[in-house]
Design an enzyme around this catalytic site. Structure first.
Site, PDB file in Angstrom:
ATOM      1  N   LYS A 106      19.885  20.060 -17.670  1.00  0.00           N
ATOM      2  CA  LYS A 106      18.886  19.029 -17.397  1.00  0.00           C
ATOM      3  C   LYS A 106      17.596  19.680 -16.901  1.00  0.00           C
ATOM      4  O   LYS A 106      17.628  20.642 -16.122  1.00  0.00           O
ATOM      5  CB  LYS A 106      19.436  18.049 -16.362  1.00  0.00           C
ATOM      6  CG  LYS A 106      18.588  16.814 -16.117  1.00  0.00           C
ATOM      7  CD  LYS A 106      19.297  15.886 -15.135  1.00  0.00           C
ATOM      8  CE  LYS A 106      18.481  14.636 -14.816  1.00  0.00           C
ATOM      9  NZ  LYS A 106      19.189  13.727 -13.883  1.00  0.00           N
ATOM     10  N   SER A 154      19.553   9.030 -15.109  1.00  0.00           N
ATOM     11  CA  SER A 154      18.449   9.798 -15.642  1.00  0.00           C
ATOM     12  C   SER A 154      18.864  10.986 -16.497  1.00  0.00           C
ATOM     13  O   SER A 154      18.038  11.605 -17.164  1.00  0.00           O
ATOM     14  CB  SER A 154      17.581  10.297 -14.487  1.00  0.00           C
ATOM     15  OG  SER A 154      18.305  11.183 -13.643  1.00  0.00           O
ATOM     16  N   SER A 184      23.316   9.029 -11.966  1.00  0.00           N
ATOM     17  CA  SER A 184      22.606   9.580 -13.116  1.00  0.00           C
ATOM     18  C   SER A 184      23.431  10.502 -13.993  1.00  0.00           C
ATOM     19  O   SER A 184      22.968  10.928 -15.045  1.00  0.00           O
ATOM     20  CB  SER A 184      21.348  10.323 -12.652  1.00  0.00           C
ATOM     21  OG  SER A 184      20.391   9.427 -12.153  1.00  0.00           O
TER      22      SER A 184
END
EC number: 6.3.5.7
Length: 542
Positions: free
Chosen positions: A119, A194, A218
């Site tokens: 990420k 996210s 997330s």
């Protein structure tokens, strides 16, 4: 009982990249629709299969890397999972070095040749790390996050940086400053957020495993939306060094995989104390792999005596009927495995959402103050220092980040601190105590990972309250600092082949081993479902 590490050679078709190479005989015609009732093979560990194939010389790391890069290039125009992917030559160079070491008889790490996505709010020294924000566009950290350093130490290959909602603030990945990621099960739908890019990349087999971050769900909500396994570890189990801070008391680096085994192996690689993170735990990290038993070795009631608590407040009004049906079916499956399943009530559960958004926004208003164009972040020229600060932040931050900074600053202000921030901390204590009491009476708690399946892109973008409400299933776990595992458990109608639903399992602090053991047995015995999205088969066939 046989452990996974001692299982027989993977099927020849797996060694021949049946899910990797476009030239494979595996086609969309041979893949049953996800919701179809068929006899299916339980999810296998791709990491262990890759390791066996490399060490037995059935494949080379270079060929494996080319296969994944081919898949990534085919699917990326539709999915947009990645913000940055290095040149193929850089990845193949690492793979060839692994092949050289294997040929020379040298020892290689347990993640050798495994393609890992990271990420983009987790720092990498050799790739950009933007946090999905314009204010950090082009930023290249001078160091690797501890989690990244550890997977590299075990010879994994970082295939790229994945898309996210800006600084982790969002639930759809629509909040990225650069692009919107699509769900592999239906490209018109969101992958969740996210960590939507990391979840979509694993779901579409663009990589084997991936790293995400979880502040209020997330990792777990995107895992549910994309039909993959997602794990949020206990707060402190994994070092946060190198993770761009959003809400420091809630943030955790988490793991994605296509099986519970792969997720557990990844957690074992990145977990442990780190001198660079004072909040990381000094507790020993158990060998999670020892908890995994092959399906053929399971007893008829492999979870006999396990006490499972179904959280009543998570299957109430506001949750889609299809989700409730999938969770109740999962509860019945637990009973078939020998568990005792009871509904438990957590009266404070609904208080978690407002408390979370006050605390997370308050901490973010402090953490993001460093991005001022002077200490960190891109700078906008101005004649006055105040204008430089203001314009750099105005042009660098997106609307969601600005709104949360304003909310947090308001909650921390002198006249409102007691009414908002202090009260939210008191609610956090109540929630922590309610979970402790429930877990004294049950071994694990279960709930949906989200109140619905993946929804359409743009459907909730202009309704932030509706989007925030989608976090109701997950935020309490972060407030309590507990571990939670999401495993696909069923489908609802939607898209070309149904939309996956994730079951959330919550355990006691630092009891990830129990969650992984239970989750592994659950997925190995769950029949009639195959969690491989259509886009995987479609691109192989094409």
């Amino acid at each position: 009982m046989k452990m996974l590490s001692t299982l027989q050679t993977p099927p020849r078709s797996l060694s021949r990249f049946s899910l990797l190479l476009p030239s494979s005989s595996f086609s969309s015609n041979t893949l049953p629709h996800a919701s179809q009732s068929t006899t299916t093979v339980p999810p296998q560990s791709q990491i262990l299969s890759i390791r066996h194939s490399l060490l037995s010389r059935h494949i080379t790391a270079a060929d494996l890397a080319r296969a994944y890069l081919t898949r990534l290039r085919l699917t990326e125009p539709q999915l947009r999972s990645f913000l940055h992917v290095p040149d193929d030559s850089a990845i193949l160079s690492q793979a060839r070095e692994l092949d050289r070491r294997i040929q020379a008889g040298e020892e290689v790490g347990p993640l050798a040749g495994v393609m890992v996505a990271v990420k983009d709010n987790i720092c990498t020294a050799d790739m950009p790390s933007t946090g999905g924000s314009r204010i950090l566009e082009g930023y290249r950290p001078p160091f690797d996050a501890t989690a990244v350093k550890r997977v590299k130490h075990f010879d994994a290959i970082v295939v790229g940086k994945t898309n996210l909602d800006e600084f982790g603030m969002g639930s759809t990945t629509e909040g990225s400053a650069f692009q919107v990621t699509s769900n592999p099960w239906d490209v018109s739908r969101v992958p969740g957020g996210s960590s939507g890019g990391s979840a979509a990349a694993v779901s579409a087999r663009q990589c084997v495993i991936s790293l995400g971050s979880d502040t209020g769900g997330s990792v777990r909500q995107p895992a549910s939306f994309c039909g993959v396994v997602g794990l949020k570890p206990t707060y402190g189990r994994v070092s946060r060094f190198g993770l761009m801070a959003y809400a420091s008391s809630l943030d955790a680096i988490g793991c994605f995989g296509s099986s519970v085994a792969d997720t557990g192996i990844l957690l074992h690689a990145i977990a442990g104390h780190d001198k660079f993170d004072a909040t990381s735990s000094k507790l020993d990290v158990p060998n999670f792999q020892s908890h995994f038993v092959s399906a053929s070795s399971l007893e008829s009631k492999p979870l006999k005596g396990l006490r499972v608590g179904l959280i009543r407040e998570t299957i109430d009004d506001g949750v889609d009927s299809g989700v409730i049906s999938a969770i109740r079916a999962a509860a019945l499956h637990f009973e078939e495995l020998g568990c005792t399943v009871n509904e438990v009530s957590l009266p404070s559960f609904s208080l978690g959402l407002p408390a979370y958004y006050i605390l997370a926004s308050s901490e973010s208003s402090s953490n993001l103050s460093r991005y001022d164009g002077v200490r960190y972040g891109n700078q906008v020229s101005a004649d006055e220092l105040d204008s430089l600060y203001g314009n750099s932040r105005a042009q660098g931050f997106g609307s969601e980040v600005k709104m949360r900074i304003l909310m947090g600053t308001y909650a921390l202000s002198a006249g409102y601190y007691d009414a908002y921030y202090k009260r939210a901390q008191q609610v956090r204590t109540i929630i922590r105590n309610s979970f402790k009491e429930a877990l004294n009476q049950n071994d694990i708690l279960i709930s949906p990972a989200a109140p619905s399946a993946a929804y359409k892109i743009g459907e909730k973008k202009n309704d932030p309250l509706a989007m925030y409400a989608g976090d109701i299933m997950t935020v309490n776990v972060n407030l309590a600092g507990l571990p939670a595992l999401v495993v696909p458990c069923g489908f609802v109608d939607g898209g070309p082949a149904g939309l996956p639903i994730g079951l959330q399992m919550i355990g006691a602090a630092f009891d990830e081993g129990q969650l992984l053991r239970v989750g592994h047995i659950f997925e190995q015995t769950l029949e009639k479902f195959r969690f491989i999205p259509p886009i995987v088969a479609d691109n192989i066939a094409g």
